[in-house]
Structures are given as C-alpha cells and as structure tokens.
Motif scaffolding. Sequence first.
Motif, PDB file in Angstrom:
ATOM      1  N   ILE A 158      -5.838  -8.993   2.959  1.00 15.06           N
ATOM      2  CA  ILE A 158      -4.919  -8.769   4.000  1.00 15.06           C
ATOM      3  C   ILE A 158      -5.289  -9.601   5.080  1.00 15.06           C
ATOM      4  N   LYS A 176       1.115 -15.848   3.291  1.00 17.51           N
ATOM      5  CA  LYS A 176       2.035 -15.296   2.291  1.00 17.51           C
ATOM      6  C   LYS A 176       2.175 -16.492   1.262  1.00 17.51           C
ATOM      7  N   ARG A 181      -1.489 -10.344   1.876  1.00 17.89           N
ATOM      8  CA  ARG A 181      -0.510  -9.062   2.705  1.00 17.89           C
ATOM      9  C   ARG A 181      -0.562  -9.686   4.053  1.00 17.89           C
ATOM     10  N   ARG A 196       8.905 -11.206  10.360  1.00 17.00           N
ATOM     11  CA  ARG A 196       9.462 -10.542   9.164  1.00 17.00           C
ATOM     12  C   ARG A 196      10.125 -11.512   8.412  1.00 17.00           C
ATOM     13  N   ASP A 201       4.496  -8.822   6.562  1.00 15.26           N
ATOM     14  CA  ASP A 201       4.875  -7.381   5.908  1.00 15.26           C
ATOM     15  C   ASP A 201       4.851  -6.398   6.850  1.00 15.26           C
ATOM     16  N   GLU A 202       4.097  -6.211   7.990  1.00 19.92           N
ATOM     17  CA  GLU A 202       4.164  -5.320   9.121  1.00 19.92           C
ATOM     18  C   GLU A 202       3.936  -6.157  10.357  1.00 19.92           C
ATOM     19  N   THR A 220      -4.495  -0.185   6.483  1.00 16.41           N
ATOM     20  CA  THR A 220      -5.165  -0.568   5.252  1.00 16.41           C
ATOM     21  C   THR A 220      -5.859   0.504   4.735  1.00 16.41           C
TER      22      THR A 220
END
Length: 330
Positions: A158, A176, A181, A196, A201-202, A220
């Motif tokens: 992450i 990516k 993530r 995005r 992802d967020e 997470t």
Amino acid sequence: MRSYRANKIGSLDDLKIIEEDLPVPGPGQVRVRVRATALNFRDLALLTGIFPAPAKADVVPLSDAAGEIEAVGSDVTRFAIGDRVVSSFFPTWFGGAFEAGAEQYSVERDGWLTEYKVVDAEALVAAPNTLSFAEAAALTCAGVTAWSALAGVRAGDIVLTQGTGGVSIFAVQLAKALGARVIATTSSAEKADRLRALGADEVIDYRADQDWGSTARAMTDRGIDRIVETGGATSLAQSIKAIAPSGQISLVGVLGGFAGSVDYKAMFFSFARFQTITTGSRRDLEELTRFVARTGLKPVIDSTFIFEEARAAIEHLGRRQVFGKIVVQH
C-alpha cells in the motif's frame, strides 16, 4: 543558437534569450539538439535565490531535457547521430551510493534551456521509443525521484502519495504499475477525480480532513507500507500516523517548508524507516526508461509552452496550480 541566461538571481526579469556560438563536442562528448525541457520547483527556487545551493553565475537554467544527438566527438561509442536521448539529473553520478557534492545542472554546470548543448555522452540515457520528447523530458527529475522513492515496493503493498505535483503523479502511476494499492491525498474534488482516473484506489481531501494520516491508516489493516512524502514539515506528522511498522517514509520534498517540530516519540515508536531521496543516478534513470517502455506508462503533461515563452512557463509553475509536468518545447 539561442540560450536563456539569468545574469542576476532573484527575479525572473533577468532571464533573457541571448545568441551564442554553436558548441563543438570534444572527445567523449556529443552535441544534443534539445527538443523539450521540463520544469521542477527546484528551477524556480534556483532562479529566485531560495535554493540551498547558489546558482552558477550567468546560469542557463533547467536540468530536465530530451533531444537528439546531432554531432559526436571522438571516442564516443555510447550514442550515434540521430539517437533520441534524455538528460541524467546528476551528470557525474552513474550508480552506487550518492555522495554529497555531486555536480548539478544550474549549480556547477549550465543547464538545458538552450537550443543545443554539448555534454559527455555518459551523462545521457536513451529515450524510450514509446514517449514523445516532451514526455521523455519529464523523466529526468520527477520520474526518477518517484522511482527511487518507491524502490522495493512490491505487488500488494500500500502506497500513499501527497498532492498532484510531478513526483506525486509519477508515484501514483508507477505504484499502480508495480501492483500496489494507492491512497492519494489532494485538495479538491476535481483533482481527486483525476487521480482516480490515473489509478488511485482511494483519495483523501487533506483540507477537509485535517487528520488524514489517521484516516489513511484506518483504510488498511496495519498502515501504509510506503509514503512518498513531498510536503515536508507540514505533513510529516500525519505521515508518521499513517505509516505501518517497518514501512518507509520516503522524504522527497519540502513544499510546506523546513520549519516545524518533529514528535520524536511518535517517530521512534512508528518503527518505520525515514529515507531521504536524492533524485537518482543514471542507472536509476536507465531502469525507469526500461520500465516505462515495457509498461507503456505515459507521463502526465500539465501544459506546454514554446521556447520563447519559457519565462511564462516558470511563472505558471510558481502559481502551483498544476497537475503534472510543465514542458517547454524547443
């Protein structure tokens, strides 16, 4: 040929186009027909006198460039006439550990805001055939910095990025492509939508959420594995809240300045690594160009200016309302 030179540091008013003789490559050197240069906040800092190191006298600015080999000196085997190339940020750092004092464009050497430039062939890397000159010029600093900041990231990790500057956008794209993530922070709904679209992802609005570090960690199961820290003193406290034990905060930028205090207790008990990122070596750039060619990654260009509008391009950068790289086409 034409070059931009700043005969006085402190104001962009002293950045002017002058006529110069066409340089001739010596042994081991090549002459590059510069086709595009890309801007970094560092360039503005150098020209306005706020960069930690002083600019070279009567400097030609900019470190990031792409072009084609127009002439070669004796003993050059690395490139041939017509080859497309990208400048390496540190012209004498080819690989291995970074050493303080490595030469930089605009500090010890003239930079690339010129129509032709003679450099050692060893200071260049072959440009990916998948990119235009404008896109390739974006790799030198922002691309390599993001690549170095993400070194060791694996699929499933992450990654958190901050904002929409050149390094941060590259970090989203590269993370990516590496299978990570991505959680990104930004300041508006419009920029959030664009992040995005690039693969984030967020996205967290750091203006609406002052405690975004805790928010990111809560997304997470244990925290963020890698944070690309571009804010500096103003954002580090939140990064410490977000980082996972044994994670790494890659210290890239200081857009929020150096001033501020660090909660040493919070830093100590984060059990994280704090790694300053110094752009990267020629080897790092070579690795990045291969990765870009294999994955088809395209650098994000905010805007382009013609050579005669270079000062306007730098002023646009100074307003900090950008998404991606600003490029000057030669």
